[in-house]
Design a protein around this motif. Structure first.
Motif, PDB file in Angstrom:
ATOM      1  N   VAL A 158       0.844  -1.203   0.000  1.00 26.50           N
ATOM      2  CA  VAL A 158       0.000   0.000   0.000  1.00 26.50           C
ATOM      3  C   VAL A 158       0.876   1.249   0.000  1.00 26.50           C
ATOM      4  CG1 VAL A 158      -1.659   1.343   1.354  1.00 26.50           C
ATOM      5  CG2 VAL A 158      -1.963  -1.123   1.101  1.00 26.50           C
ATOM      6  N   ALA A 159       1.947   1.239   0.809  1.00 25.55           N
ATOM      7  CA  ALA A 159       2.796   2.423   0.955  1.00 25.55           C
ATOM      8  C   ALA A 159       3.589   2.734  -0.303  1.00 25.55           C
ATOM      9  CB  ALA A 159       3.750   2.225   2.134  1.00 25.55           C
ATOM     10  N   VAL A 160       3.807   1.746  -1.153  1.00 26.62           N
ATOM     11  CA  VAL A 160       4.508   1.999  -2.413  1.00 26.62           C
ATOM     12  C   VAL A 160       3.694   2.930  -3.303  1.00 26.62           C
ATOM     13  CG1 VAL A 160       5.187   0.915  -4.601  1.00 26.62           C
ATOM     14  CG2 VAL A 160       5.911  -0.086  -2.442  1.00 26.62           C
ATOM     15  N   ARG A 161       2.382   2.780  -3.278  1.00 32.58           N
ATOM     16  CA  ARG A 161       1.516   3.559  -4.170  1.00 32.58           C
ATOM     17  C   ARG A 161       0.939   4.798  -3.513  1.00 32.58           C
ATOM     18  NH1 ARG A 161      -0.917   2.555  -8.944  1.00 32.58           N
ATOM     19  NH2 ARG A 161      -2.875   3.605  -9.406  1.00 32.58           N
ATOM     20  N   HIS A 162       0.733   4.751  -2.191  1.00 29.38           N
ATOM     21  CA  HIS A 162       0.047   5.834  -1.499  1.00 29.38           C
ATOM     22  C   HIS A 162       0.885   6.364  -0.348  1.00 29.38           C
ATOM     23  CE1 HIS A 162      -3.670   4.568  -3.579  1.00 29.38           C
ATOM     24  NE2 HIS A 162      -3.324   3.332  -3.246  1.00 29.38           N
ATOM     25  N   GLU A 163       0.660   7.632  -0.013  1.00 25.07           N
ATOM     26  CA  GLU A 163       1.175   8.140   1.248  1.00 25.07           C
ATOM     27  C   GLU A 163       0.390   7.433   2.357  1.00 25.07           C
ATOM     28  OE1 GLU A 163       3.553  10.197   2.109  1.00 25.07           O
ATOM     29  OE2 GLU A 163       4.221  10.583   0.062  1.00 25.07           O
ATOM     30  N   THR A 164       1.097   6.815   3.279  1.00 24.90           N
ATOM     31  CA  THR A 164       0.444   5.956   4.262  1.00 24.90           C
ATOM     32  C   THR A 164       0.810   6.378   5.670  1.00 24.90           C
ATOM     33  OG1 THR A 164       0.580   4.119   2.679  1.00 24.90           O
ATOM     34  CG2 THR A 164       0.061   3.558   4.957  1.00 24.90           C
TER      35      THR A 164
ATOM     36  N   ALA B 102       6.734  -0.728  15.528  1.00 24.63           N
ATOM     37  CA  ALA B 102       7.301   0.501  14.965  1.00 24.63           C
ATOM     38  C   ALA B 102       8.284   0.184  13.841  1.00 24.63           C
ATOM     39  CB  ALA B 102       7.997   1.303  16.067  1.00 24.63           C
ATOM     40  N   ALA B 103       9.108  -0.839  14.024  1.00 28.95           N
ATOM     41  CA  ALA B 103      10.090  -1.197  12.997  1.00 28.95           C
ATOM     42  C   ALA B 103       9.395  -1.689  11.731  1.00 28.95           C
ATOM     43  CB  ALA B 103      11.043  -2.267  13.535  1.00 28.95           C
ATOM     44  N   ALA B 104       8.313  -2.469  11.897  1.00 29.77           N
ATOM     45  CA  ALA B 104       7.585  -2.977  10.730  1.00 29.77           C
ATOM     46  C   ALA B 104       6.935  -1.847   9.946  1.00 29.77           C
ATOM     47  CB  ALA B 104       6.533  -3.992  11.180  1.00 29.77           C
TER      48      ALA B 104
ATOM     49  N   ALA C 258       5.820   3.605   5.810  1.00 35.46           N
ATOM     50  CA  ALA C 258       4.673   4.389   6.282  1.00 35.46           C
ATOM     51  C   ALA C 258       5.083   5.276   7.449  1.00 35.46           C
ATOM     52  CB  ALA C 258       3.535   3.463   6.706  1.00 35.46           C
ATOM     53  N   ASP C 259       4.326   6.341   7.669  1.00 36.65           N
ATOM     54  CA  ASP C 259       4.518   7.188   8.847  1.00 36.65           C
ATOM     55  C   ASP C 259       3.812   6.555  10.035  1.00 36.65           C
ATOM     56  OD1 ASP C 259       6.057   9.027   7.565  1.00 36.65           O
ATOM     57  OD2 ASP C 259       4.393  10.372   7.075  1.00 36.65           O
ATOM     58  N   HIS C 260       4.331   6.816  11.230  1.00 39.42           N
ATOM     59  CA  HIS C 260       3.830   6.153  12.433  1.00 39.42           C
ATOM     60  C   HIS C 260       3.462   7.198  13.478  1.00 39.42           C
ATOM     61  CE1 HIS C 260       4.765   3.325  16.079  1.00 39.42           C
ATOM     62  NE2 HIS C 260       3.471   3.398  15.834  1.00 39.42           N
ATOM     63  N   LEU C 261       2.229   7.141  13.948  1.00 43.48           N
ATOM     64  CA  LEU C 261       1.758   7.994  15.033  1.00 43.48           C
ATOM     65  C   LEU C 261       1.161   7.110  16.112  1.00 43.48           C
ATOM     66  CD1 LEU C 261       0.781  10.589  16.470  1.00 43.48           C
ATOM     67  CD2 LEU C 261      -1.215  10.565  14.942  1.00 43.48           C
TER      68      LEU C 261
END
Length: 312
Positions: free
Chosen positions: A209-215, A270-272, A278-281
């Motif tokens: 998903v992250a390859v195509r979209h900002e995630t 977090a590492a995955a 992807a960004d992580h919050l």
């Protein structure tokens, strides 16, 4: 410990209309106030269309200097770009029974719904279409992407009023595959979950998903998932399986092993997410979730080069 300034509404204890009214009020007024109105939302980037030039101001990205205009005007000028509009934004909401847990100011489900509301309000106002994939133990529901506040409120109403079996587990990997299949146009995908499934089960799908979209991955956490209090014998129930386990929390070694295992689990999550691109919050039920979102948006804007307009 005093309650944070912005406590999410209790989804299971309130009328859905009242929950939506409070979320609308909190997100629109307080989030706008905290961000001072100078933001592009969660949708990334400056856009690719060339805009007007203006005089360089301290703090501007030097890569935006328009050298042709600078040469003619003798003063440094930067070229603005027009932010992209009408993107598709998808919210993948994990509705696992594990979210029906909370020992602080709210349950994780309350926090997840509030996070979805914040994402929706931050993105719909710039003309983007919003869709949702609701992943529950009994299956996945798809809400097609459309524009407008009425549609956003309908999506949030589905989240607030959803009822599911008290146990079972969602398939996060399958839900990510669903998002990847229906989100044809490049846009923004926000995944809201506690990510309790082993990372090896969903990391590959997230990376696709992250390859195509900002995630953006929003992880919801309760403090008791990170450390145990010393309260004697504690009975724990896994909401996904119904399994009951009794733990002697007065034993400091038990608490230490629990904290170490919990930290290892969070580090793996977090590492995955990071390795998937992807960004992580992380949002916690014992913290001010609005402030955490504001700090995240500010960091993300700086990293992506989003610069607020300067006064004339």
């Amino acid at each position: 410990m005093p309650a944070p300034a912005n406590v999410p509404p209790r989804v299971r204890q309130s009328d859905p209309s009242e929950v939506l009214r409070r979320l609308d009020l909190v997100v629109r007024r307080r989030l706008d106030g905290l961000l001072h109105g100078e933001y592009m939302g969660l949708v990334p980037g400056q856009g690719s269309e060339q805009g007007e030039t203006r005089v360089y101001a301290p703090g501007d990205d030097v890569r935006r200097i328009d050298w042709n205009v600078t040469a003619r005007m003798t003063d440094p000028h930067v070229r603005e770009t027009i932010a992209d509009r009408e993107l598709e934004c998808w919210i993948l909401a994990d509705e696992s029974p594990s979210l029906d847990f909370g020992t602080a100011w709210c349950e994780k489900r309350d926090l997840a719904v509030s996070a979805a509301a914040a994402v929706g309000f931050l993105t719909h106002r710039t003309g983007n279409r919003i869709g949702a994939v609701l992943a529950a133990p009994e299956g996945t529901q798809i809400v097609p992407a459309r524009g407008g506040k009425d549609h956003l409120m309908a999506v949030l109403h589905r989240l607030v009023s959803a009822t599911h079996e008290p146990d079972g587990r969602t398939d996060l990997a399958a839900a990510l595959a669903t998002v990847g299949g229906i989100a044809r146009r490049r846009g923004l995908v926000t995944v809201i979950s506690d990510f309790l499934d082993p990372p090896e089960e969903w990391q590959r799908r997230l990376a696709q998903v992250a390859v195509r979209h900002e995630t953006v991955c929003i992880e919801v956490v309760d403090p008791r998932e990170v450390e145990l209090p010393s309260v004697g014998v504690l009975s724990l129930v896994d909401p996904r399986t119904g399994e009951v386990l009794e733990i002697q929390t007065a034993n400091p070694k038990v608490r230490e092993r629990y904290a170490a295992a919990a930290q290892a689990q969070r580090d793996a999550i977090a590492a995955a997410i990071r390795s998937a691109g992807a960004d992580h919050l992380q949002l916690r039920t014992d913290r001010d979730w609005l402030l955490d979102i504001v700090h995240f948006v500010a960091r993300r804007r700086d990293r992506l080069g989003d610069i607020a307009p300067h006064p004339a």
